[in-house]
Write an enzyme that holds these catalytic residues in place. Structure first.
Site, short mmCIF file in Angstrom:
data_model
loop_
_atom_site.label_atom_id
_atom_site.label_comp_id
_atom_site.label_asym_id
_atom_site.label_seq_id
_atom_site.Cartn_x
_atom_site.Cartn_y
_atom_site.Cartn_z
N ASP A 56 0.87 -1.18 0.00
CA ASP A 56 0.00 0.00 0.00
C ASP A 56 0.90 1.22 0.00
OD1 ASP A 56 -2.34 1.64 0.15
OD2 ASP A 56 -3.31 0.06 1.30
N HIS A 101 -13.86 -1.27 -6.99
CA HIS A 101 -15.13 -0.56 -7.00
C HIS A 101 -14.95 0.96 -6.88
CE1 HIS A 101 -14.36 -0.72 -2.69
NE2 HIS A 101 -15.19 0.29 -2.59
#
Length: 192
Positions: A56, A101
């Site tokens: 990340d 998404h």
């Protein structure tokens, strides 16, 4: 985001009970966009032969206060990485939970194409995210909720889980919707 993913429908047991992690043997799993690594920790505890790299942005690690549990040290590591840049880690499985998404197709394709430099034939991509079910296969209230979320995400972000548009060498393996889960497992394999 944690408020949006709380509750039984987002429990990691849905993933653990419905994906064959044992088939990876002594493989490496890269948890792309994995923040604090809680899903990797859960998988690592159940599958002691697997190793994990949680990727990340550096800022996400600071926010999550990352720390590898003592019993998983040496098997789980954190790596600062922007998923829009070329993937540096070669792995058996690249895992994306609740990532696509939030991005339009253009950016979803860019995320998947960033994997290409590291992919070797047989590498798998596992997306664990919202996916509309077949009509009538889930209770009406859940179908309505999922459709509303899908429309909202499409309206706001033009988002869809269409990762296979990134390259024709990805072979779509299917979608599994675990019983009681709010998310679906979407899997592809790199054919190279």
């Amino acid at each position: 985001m944690s408020a949006c993913t709380a509750g039984a429908g987002y429990s990691s047991h849905h993933l653990l009970d419905n994906y064959d992690f044992a088939s990876l043997g002594n493989g490496l799993v890269v948890d792309v966009g994995g923040a604090g690594g809680h899903n990797s920790f859960a998988i690592a505890q159940q599958y002691p032969k697997l190793n994990f790299v949680v990727q990340d942005l550096e800022a996400a690690f600071g926010e999550a206060g990352v720390k590898v549990p003592t019993e998983l040290e040496g098997r789980v590591e954190f790596m600062a990485h922007d998923f829009f840049t070329p993937q540096p880690a070669k792995a058996d499985l690249y895992y994306f939970r609740f990532i696509f998404h939030n991005w339009s197709d253009k950016y979803g394709v860019k995320i998947m194409r960033a994997l290409l430099p590291a992919l070797e034939p047989g590498a798998r991509i596992l997306v664990y995210d919202n996916c509309l079910p077949e009509v009538g296969t889930v209770p009406g209230w859940r179908e309505k909720l999922l459709k509303t979320m899908d429309i909202y995400m499409l309206k706001i972000l033009n988002a869809r889980e269409s990762f296979w548009l990134a390259d024709s060498r990805f072979k779509f393996l299917g979608v599994t919707r675990p019983e009681g889960s709010n998310l679906a497992l979407i899997e592809a394999r790199w054919e190279g």
